[in-house]
Motif scaffolding. Structure first.
Motif, PDB file in Angstrom:
ATOM      1  N   ASN A  71       0.817  -1.216   0.000  1.00 22.11           N
ATOM      2  CA  ASN A  71       0.000   0.000   0.000  1.00 22.11           C
ATOM      3  C   ASN A  71       0.849   1.264   0.000  1.00 22.11           C
ATOM      4  OD1 ASN A  71       0.973  -0.251   2.630  1.00 22.11           O
ATOM      5  ND2 ASN A  71      -0.818   0.776   3.515  1.00 22.11           N
ATOM      6  N   GLU A  72       2.175   1.112   0.151  1.00 18.73           N
ATOM      7  CA  GLU A  72       3.085   2.248   0.104  1.00 18.73           C
ATOM      8  C   GLU A  72       4.250   1.939  -0.815  1.00 18.73           C
ATOM      9  OE1 GLU A  72       4.538   3.769   3.758  1.00 18.73           O
ATOM     10  OE2 GLU A  72       2.633   3.526   4.824  1.00 18.73           O
ATOM     11  N   GLU A  73       4.830   2.962  -1.360  1.00 15.61           N
ATOM     12  CA  GLU A  73       6.035   2.787  -2.153  1.00 15.61           C
ATOM     13  C   GLU A  73       7.188   2.392  -1.250  1.00 15.61           C
ATOM     14  OE1 GLU A  73       8.726   5.219  -5.458  1.00 15.61           O
ATOM     15  OE2 GLU A  73       7.110   6.236  -4.345  1.00 15.61           O
ATOM     16  N   TYR A 132       2.974   1.839  -9.976  1.00 13.12           N
ATOM     17  CA  TYR A 132       1.807   2.090  -9.136  1.00 13.12           C
ATOM     18  C   TYR A 132       0.525   1.822  -9.916  1.00 13.12           C
ATOM     19  CZ  TYR A 132      -1.571   4.691  -6.303  1.00 13.12           C
ATOM     20  OH  TYR A 132      -2.657   5.048  -5.547  1.00 13.12           O
ATOM     21  N   ASP A 133      -0.368   1.066  -9.297  1.00 14.86           N
ATOM     22  CA  ASP A 133      -1.685   0.788  -9.861  1.00 14.86           C
ATOM     23  C   ASP A 133      -2.679   1.707  -9.159  1.00 14.86           C
ATOM     24  OD1 ASP A 133      -4.123  -0.163 -10.668  1.00 14.86           O
ATOM     25  OD2 ASP A 133      -3.825  -2.209  -9.969  1.00 14.86           O
ATOM     26  N   ALA A 134      -3.032   2.816  -9.819  1.00  9.53           N
ATOM     27  CA  ALA A 134      -3.888   3.818  -9.188  1.00  9.53           C
ATOM     28  C   ALA A 134      -5.287   3.280  -8.912  1.00  9.53           C
ATOM     29  CB  ALA A 134      -3.961   5.057 -10.074  1.00  9.53           C
ATOM     30  N   ASP A 174      -4.775   1.109  -5.930  1.00 12.42           N
ATOM     31  CA  ASP A 174      -3.926   1.728  -4.916  1.00 12.42           C
ATOM     32  C   ASP A 174      -2.864   0.747  -4.416  1.00 12.42           C
ATOM     33  OD1 ASP A 174      -2.967   3.702  -3.235  1.00 12.42           O
ATOM     34  OD2 ASP A 174      -4.325   3.153  -1.596  1.00 12.42           O
ATOM     35  N   LYS A 175      -2.073   0.208  -5.359  1.00 12.19           N
ATOM     36  CA  LYS A 175      -1.036  -0.770  -5.027  1.00 12.19           C
ATOM     37  C   LYS A 175       0.268  -0.415  -5.731  1.00 12.19           C
ATOM     38  CE  LYS A 175      -4.085  -4.834  -4.556  1.00 12.19           C
ATOM     39  NZ  LYS A 175      -4.337  -6.209  -5.069  1.00 12.19           N
ATOM     40  N   TYR A 176       1.374  -0.723  -5.057  1.00 11.15           N
ATOM     41  CA  TYR A 176       2.703  -0.642  -5.656  1.00 11.15           C
ATOM     42  C   TYR A 176       3.201  -2.078  -5.859  1.00 11.15           C
ATOM     43  CZ  TYR A 176       2.689   4.288  -4.279  1.00 11.15           C
ATOM     44  OH  TYR A 176       2.377   5.617  -4.135  1.00 11.15           O
ATOM     45  N   TYR A 177       3.579  -2.405  -7.097  1.00 10.47           N
ATOM     46  CA  TYR A 177       3.935  -3.779  -7.426  1.00 10.47           C
ATOM     47  C   TYR A 177       5.454  -3.968  -7.522  1.00 10.47           C
ATOM     48  CZ  TYR A 177      -0.895  -5.038  -8.448  1.00 10.47           C
ATOM     49  OH  TYR A 177      -2.252  -5.303  -8.345  1.00 10.47           O
TER      50      TYR A 177
END
Length: 316
Positions: free
Chosen positions: A93-95, A121-123, A126-129
């Motif tokens: 949920n965070e970078e 980032y998947d807006a 709301d995910k950072y992969y």
């Protein structure tokens, strides 16, 4: 600001001690994570500017996935052999401050990932992969069995450590399978001088997918697959190519020759089941006769039952 002398962090904020015409103290607080640019200048006019990321909350892993690139999924399970690439990823949920560490395990031995990438980032969700890949190679010492993974060193930009991830959150599994299927001739096969009069085969594999007989694919997932004479309806007089393929993509191919006079065998069966004065032919052999004649007229070498017929030699 004139005469900023010190800057230091206290809990959820930072403390400025200023000197100028008036001396005072100011405490600036932040309730949420934020990024700020701060410039510090001394009495002589020298200054330094830095960006600070204030991160007071520990992030979480929202999901973790696992699969083999380009492979078919079988009820949540993927199979990998030489040349296949295994993909593992996590979403936070965070970078993160830097890419995490992915480690794969096969039969209690650890293997580092070939490559780890930040996928962005998947807006919408709301995910950072973050993704890792591992390619199965012939010179790897992997053995057949499950391949698992663990993700460690998951740290956000503020330095907060996120809990390690032990495998995918969706329950998917990956198995290494570098062993090709067996393709054996059964004892019920009948050989002649040039090949087989009757060919019965058995394909064996723990993860069987399908068999291909002369280009015709047959889905077969049992551990033991019988490919008996006449059952698959695709054997030919002459050369026959049979391939057994497992779920990982390993395959075994063999070629067999079927060589015998099918028309004479068929005529013998007709004679056995036709009586003088009786115009009937038992249903199963009538089907053989019709299929065989049709195949002959199409200049095919074999019918569904494996019998060739020279119609010029059929007598009433």
């Amino acid at each position: 600001f004139i005469g900023i002398k010190e800057l230091f962090f206290v809990n959820k904020g930072f403390f400025l001690q200023k000197f100028g015409e008036e001396q005072y103290f100011e405490f600036i607080t932040y309730d949420e994570n934020t990024e700020e640019e701060v410039t510090i200048k001394d009495m002589a006019g020298n200054e330094t500017t830095k960006e600070f990321y204030m991160d007071w909350t520990v992030g979480t892993t929202k999901s973790a996935d696992y699969y083999v690139n380009g492979a078919t999924e079988y009820n949540g399970i993927f199979y990998a052999t030489n040349g296949k690439t295994v993909v593992a990823n996590i979403a936070t949920n965070e970078e993160l401050g830097e890419n995490p560490t992915f480690t794969f395990y096969n039969n209690d031995k650890a293997y580092p990932a070939d490559e780890v990438l930040a996928r962005g980032y998947d807006a919408e969700n709301d995910k950072y992969y973050y993704q890792a890949t591992l390619t199965i190679k012939e010179d790897n010492d992997f053995t057949d069995g499950e391949l698992t993974y663990i993700v460690t060193n998951i740290v956000d930009r503020g330095g907060n450590k996120i809990a390690d991830v032990n495998g995918p959150s969706n329950g998917r599994k990956v198995y290494i399978d570098k062993t090709a299927p067996q393709l054996n001739v059964k004892s019920s096969s009948i050989e002649n001088g040039n090949g087989y009069k009757q060919l019965d085969l058995q394909a064996i594999d723990n993860h069987m997918s399908h068999v291909i007989i002369n280009g015709n694919k047959h889905e077969r997932t049992a551990q033991y697959v019988d490919i008996n004479h006449g059952h698959m309806q695709t054997y030919l007089v002459g050369e026959n190519t049979i391939t057994a393929v497992d779920k990982a993509g390993n395959e075994t191919t063999k070629t067999f020759i079927i060589d015998y006079d099918k028309y004479s065998d068929f005529n013998e069966k007709l004679k056995e089941h036709m009586k003088e004065g009786d115009g009937r032919v038992r249903g199963m052999y009538m089907n053989e006769m019709i299929m065989t004649i049709n195949d002959y007229l199409k200049k095919s070498v074999v019918d569904t039952s494996g019998y060739k017929l020279d119609v010029s030699k059929v007598k009433s």
